[in-house]
Design a protein around this motif. Structure first.
Motif, PDB file in Angstrom:
ATOM      1  N   GLU A 576       0.877  -1.167   0.000  1.00  0.00           N
ATOM      2  CA  GLU A 576       0.000   0.000   0.000  1.00  0.00           C
ATOM      3  C   GLU A 576       0.919   1.223   0.000  1.00  0.00           C
ATOM      4  N   VAL A 577       1.235   1.716  -1.179  1.00  0.00           N
ATOM      5  CA  VAL A 577       2.264   2.735  -1.340  1.00  0.00           C
ATOM      6  C   VAL A 577       1.635   4.124  -1.276  1.00  0.00           C
ATOM      7  N   PRO A 578       2.117   4.998  -0.379  1.00  0.00           N
ATOM      8  CA  PRO A 578       1.560   6.356  -0.325  1.00  0.00           C
ATOM      9  C   PRO A 578       1.897   7.145  -1.594  1.00  0.00           C
ATOM     10  N   VAL A 579       1.011   8.081  -1.928  1.00  0.00           N
ATOM     11  CA  VAL A 579       1.212   8.952  -3.088  1.00  0.00           C
ATOM     12  C   VAL A 579       1.401  10.379  -2.584  1.00  0.00           C
ATOM     13  N   VAL A 580       2.514  10.987  -2.968  1.00  0.00           N
ATOM     14  CA  VAL A 580       2.836  12.349  -2.529  1.00  0.00           C
ATOM     15  C   VAL A 580       2.554  13.313  -3.675  1.00  0.00           C
ATOM     16  N   PRO A 581       1.589  14.241  -3.521  1.00  0.00           N
ATOM     17  CA  PRO A 581       1.331  15.220  -4.579  1.00  0.00           C
ATOM     18  C   PRO A 581       2.367  16.343  -4.554  1.00  0.00           C
ATOM     19  N   VAL A 617       5.193  20.711  -1.903  1.00  0.00           N
ATOM     20  CA  VAL A 617       4.996  19.285  -1.638  1.00  0.00           C
ATOM     21  C   VAL A 617       3.852  19.131  -0.641  1.00  0.00           C
ATOM     22  N   GLY A 618       2.879  18.311  -1.000  1.00  0.00           N
ATOM     23  CA  GLY A 618       1.740  18.065  -0.121  1.00  0.00           C
ATOM     24  C   GLY A 618       1.938  16.844   0.749  1.00  0.00           C
ATOM     25  N   ALA A 619       1.061  16.687   1.728  1.00  0.00           N
ATOM     26  CA  ALA A 619       1.115  15.530   2.617  1.00  0.00           C
ATOM     27  C   ALA A 619       0.804  14.256   1.830  1.00  0.00           C
ATOM     28  N   PRO A 620       1.459  13.146   2.150  1.00  0.00           N
ATOM     29  CA  PRO A 620       1.201  11.880   1.443  1.00  0.00           C
ATOM     30  C   PRO A 620      -0.251  11.435   1.599  1.00  0.00           C
ATOM     31  N   LEU A 621      -0.776  10.846   0.535  1.00  0.00           N
ATOM     32  CA  LEU A 621      -2.132  10.320   0.532  1.00  0.00           C
ATOM     33  C   LEU A 621      -2.081   8.796   0.532  1.00  0.00           C
ATOM     34  N   PRO A 622      -2.895   8.130   1.356  1.00  0.00           N
ATOM     35  CA  PRO A 622      -2.936   6.662   1.297  1.00  0.00           C
ATOM     36  C   PRO A 622      -3.382   6.199  -0.089  1.00  0.00           C
ATOM     37  N   GLN A 625      -7.030   5.983  -1.151  1.00  0.00           N
ATOM     38  CA  GLN A 625      -7.809   7.211  -1.324  1.00  0.00           C
ATOM     39  C   GLN A 625      -7.503   7.925  -2.635  1.00  0.00           C
ATOM     40  N   VAL A 626      -6.604   7.388  -3.425  1.00  0.00           N
ATOM     41  CA  VAL A 626      -6.141   8.092  -4.621  1.00  0.00           C
ATOM     42  C   VAL A 626      -7.020   7.752  -5.819  1.00  0.00           C
ATOM     43  N   GLN A 627      -7.513   8.812  -6.468  1.00  0.00           N
ATOM     44  CA  GLN A 627      -8.196   8.726  -7.756  1.00  0.00           C
ATOM     45  C   GLN A 627      -7.682   9.882  -8.605  1.00  0.00           C
ATOM     46  N   PRO A 628      -7.660   9.744  -9.946  1.00  0.00           N
ATOM     47  CA  PRO A 628      -7.033  10.777 -10.782  1.00  0.00           C
ATOM     48  C   PRO A 628      -7.575  12.189 -10.558  1.00  0.00           C
ATOM     49  N   GLU A 629      -8.887  12.372 -10.545  1.00  0.00           N
ATOM     50  CA  GLU A 629      -9.427  13.727 -10.455  1.00  0.00           C
ATOM     51  C   GLU A 629      -9.200  14.376  -9.087  1.00  0.00           C
ATOM     52  N   PRO A 630      -9.477  13.685  -7.966  1.00  0.00           N
ATOM     53  CA  PRO A 630      -9.156  14.295  -6.666  1.00  0.00           C
ATOM     54  C   PRO A 630      -7.666  14.603  -6.513  1.00  0.00           C
ATOM     55  N   LEU A 631      -6.801  13.714  -7.036  1.00  0.00           N
ATOM     56  CA  LEU A 631      -5.363  13.972  -6.955  1.00  0.00           C
ATOM     57  C   LEU A 631      -5.007  15.207  -7.774  1.00  0.00           C
ATOM     58  N   ARG A 632      -5.597  15.325  -8.960  1.00  0.00           N
ATOM     59  CA  ARG A 632      -5.369  16.518  -9.777  1.00  0.00           C
ATOM     60  C   ARG A 632      -5.822  17.772  -9.031  1.00  0.00           C
ATOM     61  N   ARG A 634      -5.813  18.172  -5.824  1.00  0.00           N
ATOM     62  CA  ARG A 634      -4.821  18.458  -4.759  1.00  0.00           C
ATOM     63  C   ARG A 634      -3.593  19.133  -5.344  1.00  0.00           C
ATOM     64  N   VAL A 635      -3.132  18.676  -6.515  1.00  0.00           N
ATOM     65  CA  VAL A 635      -1.990  19.323  -7.168  1.00  0.00           C
ATOM     66  C   VAL A 635      -2.353  20.751  -7.556  1.00  0.00           C
ATOM     67  N   ALA A 636      -3.609  20.970  -8.012  1.00  0.00           N
ATOM     68  CA  ALA A 636      -4.051  22.324  -8.358  1.00  0.00           C
ATOM     69  C   ALA A 636      -4.030  23.234  -7.135  1.00  0.00           C
ATOM     70  N   GLN A 637      -4.408  22.717  -5.969  1.00  0.00           N
ATOM     71  CA  GLN A 637      -4.354  23.505  -4.738  1.00  0.00           C
ATOM     72  C   GLN A 637      -2.907  23.904  -4.414  1.00  0.00           C
ATOM     73  N   LEU A 638      -1.994  22.953  -4.603  1.00  0.00           N
ATOM     74  CA  LEU A 638      -0.576  23.257  -4.342  1.00  0.00           C
ATOM     75  C   LEU A 638      -0.055  24.300  -5.326  1.00  0.00           C
ATOM     76  N   LEU A 639      -0.516  24.217  -6.583  1.00  0.00           N
ATOM     77  CA  LEU A 639      -0.123  25.216  -7.582  1.00  0.00           C
ATOM     78  C   LEU A 639      -0.614  26.602  -7.192  1.00  0.00           C
ATOM     79  N   ALA A 640      -1.816  26.674  -6.652  1.00  0.00           N
ATOM     80  CA  ALA A 640      -2.400  27.964  -6.293  1.00  0.00           C
ATOM     81  C   ALA A 640      -1.649  28.648  -5.156  1.00  0.00           C
ATOM     82  N   GLN A 641      -0.865  27.867  -4.398  1.00  0.00           N
ATOM     83  CA  GLN A 641      -0.087  28.452  -3.304  1.00  0.00           C
ATOM     84  C   GLN A 641       1.098  29.273  -3.819  1.00  0.00           C
ATOM     85  N   GLY A 642       1.397  29.134  -5.128  1.00  0.00           N
ATOM     86  CA  GLY A 642       2.461  29.933  -5.737  1.00  0.00           C
ATOM     87  C   GLY A 642       3.839  29.467  -5.385  1.00  0.00           C
TER      88      GLY A 642
END
Length: 642
Positions: A576-581, A617-622, A625-632, A634-642
């Protein structure tokens, strides 16, 4: 990591001196290194200038004392590594300091009574003391410090060691020369330093044994061979051991030739020789301390090629600088003031300071890498293998330098040959271990081409398998991720990027995994997923750009399903490998990205130089819980942080 390692964040490596987990250890090793060198140098001066010993002529005194001191490293390093792995480390440290007190009491009698034979025996025993302390010295640090502190801690230890060597040599020379009381003063100083070291060692926190059930093999020959074979089991670590041993070869050439270089080439007296030692020690210490700043408090092995380049450049320039030195007036020797008055000598000192500074940049990350990558249960034995190799390389340097001098070569020529040989050896090592070269490229790109700021890098796992999922903006995204991670990353990348000159070679060197669309190349498509599964099974970091290609408009593209296939394969392997956005920011429009009306890598200065880019770098996700659209999202939220 033990409870002693859990501490509040600190601003820099010097703050470690205010913490119990580091300060007592630092001052213990400082006192031991100072005592070693005070004792050895005072004894060398005594038999060279003050006593007439028929069986130990002055010309051989330094060689015999040095050889006796290094002999225990060859004989007992393997045994000391086993002892350190088996026993609680603080217990070993305190035993070593008790031994030092006993040896220094015997040495004190040797100095007061003028017994060279007794002092030679003590030289061997102090070599044994250092042999026992070496593995525990470097095995304790990764138990007491976390990954972000390891480079700074090693830098402090290296700096402290060379300052202690310098102060010990100076104190030994001054004390033994005191009229009437010189020998007694040295005796008192040696015992006092041993007592101080033992008192300070009492404050070192416990560091549990890493392999308490180990059965010690007391045969030093077979265990030495077994240790070297054990070190070879991890090629990156073993080749790093060879790299460190080469640094000791390089340094030993210069240190051993300072007296003759000062006298015969620079035409200076003993004070000039001492000045060269001071400059060299200050350079090593400065380079060691700079490592934490330049590495952003990670184990940054990208500094190693930088250090190797500097070592060669300034060793070679030292040859040319020394040729400009003018002889002293009337054929005599210069004092310190006269030496410093000649501008040509400042170039010599600058070369010496810079080559030693770069040697500090070279060695500290290698030590930290060995500590970080060695298996904890075998760490002390790996370090013992390092000590064995160091001793062999230093002996080889002495033999080779002696042979070159006997063949009629000058000291500056030996420095020139050493600088050239360093370049050849460094190139060979970096081709064998391309991670050093890759990290160097990443370091240069992230600090000299861009102003690269990383936020949240504590979320990148320091151990275990994980998937890094990042937006794809430019042709150097992978290189920037390398710069941000303390560990190697294996990248799954669009097969077309491997056609790009230079970058394609770089990614092949990094063992990146090419992936092609299934309809275009089914074999490459399947091979990519199999290789990705293997990376995760081996507990490494795998990076993927889920958009499937570099953005053409600067916007985050839809995530494709390849990531889910990798997660499913890992789950089939029981992982069960964590995914880091991750989100790379401000790269769009830079030289290595595409632009709306043109391709990438045109108009180098279209955004100026040293432009700001970042990685959030965001917190790792189990994995579940990972699906393409929610992960996208989360990456968009990180992008918005500038």
């Amino acid at each position: 990591m033990t409870d002693t390692t859990l501490a509040q964040p600190h601003p820099n490596q010097f703050a470690l001196l205010g913490q119990r987990r580091f300060a007592p250890f630092f001052w213990t090793q400082f006192a031991g290194a100072a005592n070693d060198n005070l004792f050895k140098f005072a004894f060398t001066v005594m038999v060279t200038y003050q006593l007439q010993v028929a069986w130990l002529p002055p010309s051989l005194a330094g060689l015999v004392i040095g050889a006796l001191f290094i002999l225990p490293f060859l004989l007992f390093s393997a045994t000391s590594g086993q002892i350190t792995d088996k026993l609680e480390k603080t217990r070993v440290i305190r035993f070593v300091k008790d031994l030092e007190i006993v040896v220094m009491l015997v040495a004190a009698a040797g100095f007061v009574l003028g017994l060279p034979a007794v002092l030679l025996g003590c030289v061997f025993l102090m070599g044994l003391h250092s042999t026992l302390f070496g593995p525990v010295k470097y095995a304790y640090l990764p138990q007491a410090l976390d990954e972000r502190e390891l480079t700074g801690g090693n830098g402090m230890v290296e700096m402290g060691t060379f300052v202690a060597i310098l102060l010990g040599n100076v104190a030994g020379g001054l004390l033994v020369a005191l009229p009437g009381v010189g020998h007694t003063s040295v005796a008192v100083a040696c015992v006092l330093l041993a007592l101080i070291g033992r008192v300070v060692a009492q404050g070192i926190p416990k560091a549990p044994a890493t392999d308490p059930h180990l059965t010690i093999n007391w045969n030093p020959i077979s265990e030495t061979w077994r240790n070297l074979r054990l070190a070879r089991g991890n090629l990156v670590v073993f080749r790093s051991l060879l790299g460190i041993s080469w640094m000791w070869f390089f340094g030993a050439v210069f240190l051993s030739q300072f007296p003759s270089f000062a006298k015969e080439v620079l035409h200076g007296n003993e004070q000039v020789a001492s000045l060269l030692l001071v400059v060299f020690s200050v350079g090593i210490g400065t380079g060691s301390l700079l490592c934490e700043v330049l590495s952003r408090r990670h184990v940054e092995i990208g500094l190693v090629p930088l250090g190797a380049i500097g070592m060669s450049v300034f060793a070679i320039d030292l040859y040319f600088a020394s040729r400009a030195s003018a002889p002293a007036a009337a054929g005599g020797v210069m004092g310190l003031a006269e030496f410093l008055a000649d501008p040509a000598h400042w170039r010599v000192m600058a070369d010496l300071a810079l080559l030693s500074l770069f040697a500090g940049l070279y060695s500290v990350p290698m030590y930290a890498l060995i500590q970080l990558r060695s298996q904890p249960t075998h760490r002390a034995r790996i370090i013992a293998a390092n000590n064995i190799l160091n001793a062999l390389f230093m002996i080889a340097s002495a033999v080779l330098a002696g042979a070159l001098l006997s063949a009629g070569f000058s000291v500056p020529q030996i420095f020139l040959f050493t600088g050239i040989a360093n370049a050849v050896v460094a190139f060979y090592i970096f081709m064998l271990v391309p991670e050093y070269l890759l990290r160097f490229v990443a370091w240069v790109l992230s600090r000299l081409v861009y102003r690269f700021k990383v936020r949240g890098d504590q979320h990148i796992p320091t151990e275990g398998a994980a998937i890094l999922a990042c937006n794809h903006v430019s042709f150097v995204d992978a290189v920037l991720l390398m710069a941000a991670s303390p560990r190697p990353i294996y990248f799954v990348m669009d097969w077309r990027i491997f056609r790009v000159p230079v970058l394609g070679w770089l990614f092949r060197l990094a063992k990146a995994v090419p992936i092609a669309p299934q309809k275009d190349d089914p074999a490459t498509y399947e091979a990519a997923f199999e290789r990705a599964a293997q990376v995760l099974r081996e507990g490494d970091l795998l990076a993927i750009f889920p958009e499937g290609g570099i953005t053409r408009d600067g916007q985050l593209q839809p995530f494709k399903g390849g990531l889910m296939k990798i997660i499913e394969r890992a789950r089939a392997d029981g992982l069960e490998v964590p995914v880091v956005p991750l989100a790379l920011t401000n790269l769009w429009g830079s030289f290595f990205s595409r632009i709306e009306k043109g391709g990438a890598m045109v108009r180098p200065f279209r955004r100026g130089v040293w432009s700001r880019v970042g990685l959030n770098v965001g917190a790792p996700l189990p994995a579940r819980q990972v699906q393409p659209e929610p992960l996208r999202g989360r990456v968009a939220q990180l992008l918005a942080q500038g």
